[in-house]
Motif scaffolding. Structure first.
Motif, PDB file in Angstrom:
ATOM      1  N   ARG A  85       0.666  -1.205   0.028  1.00  0.00           N
ATOM      2  CA  ARG A  85      -0.101  -0.056  -0.053  1.00  0.00           C
ATOM      3  C   ARG A  85       0.633   1.215   0.148  1.00  0.00           C
ATOM      4  NH1 ARG A  85      -5.049   1.929  -1.372  1.00  0.00           N
ATOM      5  NH2 ARG A  85      -4.990   4.123  -0.709  1.00  0.00           N
ATOM      6  N   TRP A  86       2.145   1.252   0.640  1.00  0.00           N
ATOM      7  CA  TRP A  86       3.092   2.417   0.729  1.00  0.00           C
ATOM      8  C   TRP A  86       3.484   2.535  -0.674  1.00  0.00           C
ATOM      9  CZ3 TRP A  86       7.993   2.192  -0.338  1.00  0.00           C
ATOM     10  CH2 TRP A  86       8.905   3.171  -0.092  1.00  0.00           C
ATOM     11  N   ARG A  87       3.906   1.597  -1.213  1.00  0.00           N
ATOM     12  CA  ARG A  87       4.367   1.651  -2.529  1.00  0.00           C
ATOM     13  C   ARG A  87       3.291   2.360  -3.513  1.00  0.00           C
ATOM     14  NH1 ARG A  87       6.304  -3.842  -5.334  1.00  0.00           N
ATOM     15  NH2 ARG A  87       4.117  -4.010  -5.290  1.00  0.00           N
ATOM     16  N   HIS A  88       2.114   1.674  -3.490  1.00  0.00           N
ATOM     17  CA  HIS A  88       0.970   2.158  -4.086  1.00  0.00           C
ATOM     18  C   HIS A  88       0.844   3.683  -4.202  1.00  0.00           C
ATOM     19  CE1 HIS A  88      -3.292   3.116  -4.623  1.00  0.00           C
ATOM     20  NE2 HIS A  88      -3.254   2.180  -5.421  1.00  0.00           N
ATOM     21  N   ASP A  89       0.700   4.233  -2.976  1.00  0.00           N
ATOM     22  CA  ASP A  89       0.566   5.596  -2.681  1.00  0.00           C
ATOM     23  C   ASP A  89       1.646   6.386  -2.950  1.00  0.00           C
ATOM     24  OD1 ASP A  89      -1.617   4.892  -1.417  1.00  0.00           O
ATOM     25  OD2 ASP A  89      -1.093   5.162   0.707  1.00  0.00           O
ATOM     26  N   GLN A  90       2.993   5.934  -3.086  1.00  0.00           N
ATOM     27  CA  GLN A  90       4.011   6.622  -3.783  1.00  0.00           C
ATOM     28  C   GLN A  90       3.795   6.931  -5.334  1.00  0.00           C
ATOM     29  OE1 GLN A  90       6.354   7.839  -1.681  1.00  0.00           O
ATOM     30  NE2 GLN A  90       4.900   6.761  -0.156  1.00  0.00           N
ATOM     31  N   VAL A  91       3.133   5.986  -5.843  1.00  0.00           N
ATOM     32  CA  VAL A  91       3.050   5.974  -7.450  1.00  0.00           C
ATOM     33  C   VAL A  91       2.012   6.937  -7.572  1.00  0.00           C
ATOM     34  CG1 VAL A  91       2.658   4.598  -9.417  1.00  0.00           C
ATOM     35  CG2 VAL A  91       3.902   3.750  -7.835  1.00  0.00           C
ATOM     36  N   LEU A  92       0.724   6.814  -6.790  1.00  0.00           N
ATOM     37  CA  LEU A  92      -0.384   7.651  -6.858  1.00  0.00           C
ATOM     38  C   LEU A  92      -0.055   9.115  -6.681  1.00  0.00           C
ATOM     39  CD1 LEU A  92      -3.445   7.602  -7.339  1.00  0.00           C
ATOM     40  CD2 LEU A  92      -3.723   7.144  -4.626  1.00  0.00           C
ATOM     41  N   LYS A  93       0.661   9.189  -5.733  1.00  0.00           N
ATOM     42  CA  LYS A  93       0.933  10.638  -5.676  1.00  0.00           C
ATOM     43  C   LYS A  93       1.841  11.214  -6.864  1.00  0.00           C
ATOM     44  CE  LYS A  93       2.012  10.345  -0.577  1.00  0.00           C
ATOM     45  NZ  LYS A  93       3.124  10.351   0.349  1.00  0.00           N
ATOM     46  N   MET A 145     -10.319  17.831  -8.297  1.00  0.00           N
ATOM     47  CA  MET A 145      -9.497  16.443  -8.171  1.00  0.00           C
ATOM     48  C   MET A 145      -9.498  15.765  -6.379  1.00  0.00           C
ATOM     49  SD  MET A 145      -6.008  14.634  -9.409  1.00  0.00           S
ATOM     50  CE  MET A 145      -5.007  15.932  -8.652  1.00  0.00           C
ATOM     51  N   SER A 146      -9.933  14.703  -6.249  1.00  0.00           N
ATOM     52  CA  SER A 146     -10.000  14.325  -4.801  1.00  0.00           C
ATOM     53  C   SER A 146      -9.001  12.857  -4.987  1.00  0.00           C
ATOM     54  CB  SER A 146     -11.286  13.818  -4.266  1.00  0.00           C
ATOM     55  OG  SER A 146     -12.086  14.963  -4.258  1.00  0.00           O
ATOM     56  N   VAL A 147      -8.200  12.625  -3.909  1.00  0.00           N
ATOM     57  CA  VAL A 147      -7.418  11.483  -3.911  1.00  0.00           C
ATOM     58  C   VAL A 147      -7.332  10.611  -2.684  1.00  0.00           C
ATOM     59  CG1 VAL A 147      -4.731  10.598  -4.574  1.00  0.00           C
ATOM     60  CG2 VAL A 147      -5.793  12.959  -5.441  1.00  0.00           C
ATOM     61  N   ASP A 148      -7.285   9.393  -2.982  1.00  0.00           N
ATOM     62  CA  ASP A 148      -7.453   8.423  -1.655  1.00  0.00           C
ATOM     63  C   ASP A 148      -6.067   8.411  -1.247  1.00  0.00           C
ATOM     64  OD1 ASP A 148      -7.953   6.434  -0.012  1.00  0.00           O
ATOM     65  OD2 ASP A 148      -8.240   4.864  -1.470  1.00  0.00           O
ATOM     66  N   LEU A 149      -5.557   9.215  -0.519  1.00  0.00           N
ATOM     67  CA  LEU A 149      -4.551   9.043   0.391  1.00  0.00           C
ATOM     68  C   LEU A 149      -4.569   9.449   1.801  1.00  0.00           C
ATOM     69  CD1 LEU A 149      -1.857  10.980  -2.183  1.00  0.00           C
ATOM     70  CD2 LEU A 149      -1.772   8.526  -1.677  1.00  0.00           C
ATOM     71  N   GLU A 150      -4.198   8.615   2.617  1.00  0.00           N
ATOM     72  CA  GLU A 150      -3.976   8.778   4.194  1.00  0.00           C
ATOM     73  C   GLU A 150      -5.557   8.284   4.634  1.00  0.00           C
ATOM     74  OE1 GLU A 150      -2.951  12.490   5.469  1.00  0.00           O
ATOM     75  OE2 GLU A 150      -0.855  11.996   4.709  1.00  0.00           O
ATOM     76  N   ARG A 151      -6.802   8.784   3.923  1.00  0.00           N
ATOM     77  CA  ARG A 151      -7.775   8.074   4.113  1.00  0.00           C
ATOM     78  C   ARG A 151      -8.728   7.550   3.071  1.00  0.00           C
ATOM     79  NH1 ARG A 151     -11.022  13.697   6.193  1.00  0.00           N
ATOM     80  NH2 ARG A 151     -10.988  14.656   4.083  1.00  0.00           N
ATOM     81  N   ARG A 163     -20.325   2.207  -1.715  1.00  0.00           N
ATOM     82  CA  ARG A 163     -19.260   1.791  -0.957  1.00  0.00           C
ATOM     83  C   ARG A 163     -17.816   1.799  -1.485  1.00  0.00           C
ATOM     84  NH1 ARG A 163     -21.627  -3.014   2.918  1.00  0.00           N
ATOM     85  NH2 ARG A 163     -23.315  -1.917   3.909  1.00  0.00           N
ATOM     86  N   LEU A 164     -17.899   1.774  -2.836  1.00  0.00           N
ATOM     87  CA  LEU A 164     -16.585   1.589  -3.535  1.00  0.00           C
ATOM     88  C   LEU A 164     -15.818   3.036  -3.488  1.00  0.00           C
ATOM     89  CD1 LEU A 164     -17.441  -0.241  -6.608  1.00  0.00           C
ATOM     90  CD2 LEU A 164     -16.214  -1.299  -4.702  1.00  0.00           C
ATOM     91  N   GLY A 165     -14.524   3.173  -3.373  1.00  0.00           N
ATOM     92  CA  GLY A 165     -13.922   4.126  -3.319  1.00  0.00           C
ATOM     93  C   GLY A 165     -12.515   4.183  -4.256  1.00  0.00           C
TER      94      GLY A 165
END
Length: 275
Positions: A85-93, A145-151, A163-165
């Motif tokens: 998940r941490w790696r996923h978020d680095q790429v998402l950022k 734009m809204s991003v799924d980071l941290e929450r 319920r999907l995000g």
């Protein structure tokens, strides 16, 4: 040879060139890791066992066979600890930074787009053809734009209840346009599988949004765990209107983020996870 030549089956992955300029600028350890992970010759427990260096090929985290694929993509304990998940978020950022720049760039272009075209006496003004390949971003000025980071990201309730995000949501209230972008960082051989799985997951949500009269697009994209982007990522940027040098720069940053994060996961493969 079958193991080291597996990269030839990466049908959904884009080619990635390493130039002489890159070689001169990059840290030697980065180049070494990139080459070794592509050809699967890193000293994973599985390889070390084959090479006669250790007796058992066990993963240091979960005791299953510790192949490179397992360590970078399939270890259940690494998944539970949030490493992937941490790696996923680095790429998402990295991806959302490129989209954010695209939105800001389009707003500046729209603000200064008015030009005067002079016509010679006796001639009729030529009709300027519409640029149909400009993408979605120029079609509205109010993209949010809204991003799924941290929450966990939630869909705006006035669009639909679910319920999907998705990882990223782009909304234009003025034009009633909605873009859902969902990132996966899979093993490169499983890019196509990840694409199909995410499309199926969000298909019903897309249909609900369209029934509510929102022009909705769902764009699953993949960046491989070894730092190779899928063609779906390039296509998504093009659909948004991020093209040319901006797209090449964005994809370069995206794959670099995946590669660096995977290298960190590799270095921490037998240690307590603390990022």
């Amino acid at each position: 040879m079958r193991q080291q030549g597996a990269w030839m089956k990466w049908e959904q992955a884009m080619e990635r060139s390493v130039t002489w300029k890159d070689i001169w600028q990059w840290n030697p350890q980065r180049i070494k890791f990139l080459i070794q992970e592509v050809y699967d010759v890193l000293p994973s427990p599985s390889n070390l066992c084959i090479w006669g260096k250790i007796e058992t090929p066990a993963c240091p985290l979960c005791s299953k066979i510790g192949t490179l694929e397992h360590i970078l993509s399939s270890c259940s304990k690494a998944l539970g600890e949030g490493r992937y998940r941490w790696r996923h978020d680095q790429v998402l950022k990295s991806i959302t930074e490129a989209i954010s720049k695209g939105i800001k760039g389009r707003r500046r272009t729209q603000a200064t787009a008015k030009t005067i075209h002079f016509v010679k006496e006796g001639q009729r003004p030529e009709k300027t053809p519409r640029n149909r390949s400009a993408g979605l971003l120029p079609t509205a000025r109010d993209w949010v734009m809204s991003v799924d980071l941290e929450r966990q990201l939630k869909m705006p309730p006035h669009i639909t209840q679910t319920r999907l995000g998705p990882d990223t949501i782009l909304v234009s209230e003025a034009t009633k346009q909605l873009v859902l972008l969902e990132l996966t960082v899979p093993w490169e051989e499983r890019m196509e599988e990840a694409q199909e799985r995410k499309r199926e997951k969000y298909q019903e949500l897309v249909e609900d949004c369209r029934r509510n009269r929102w022009k909705t697009r769902c764009m699953p994209v993949e960046v491989g765990s070894r730092g190779f982007a899928s063609h779906s990522l390039s296509k998504a940027y093009g659909t948004l209107g991020i093209t040319g040098a901006n797209r090449r720069r964005a994809i370069g940053n995206n794959v670099e983020a995946a590669e660096k994060a995977s290298r960190w996961l590799w270095l921490k493969r037998g240690e307590q996870w603390g990022q």
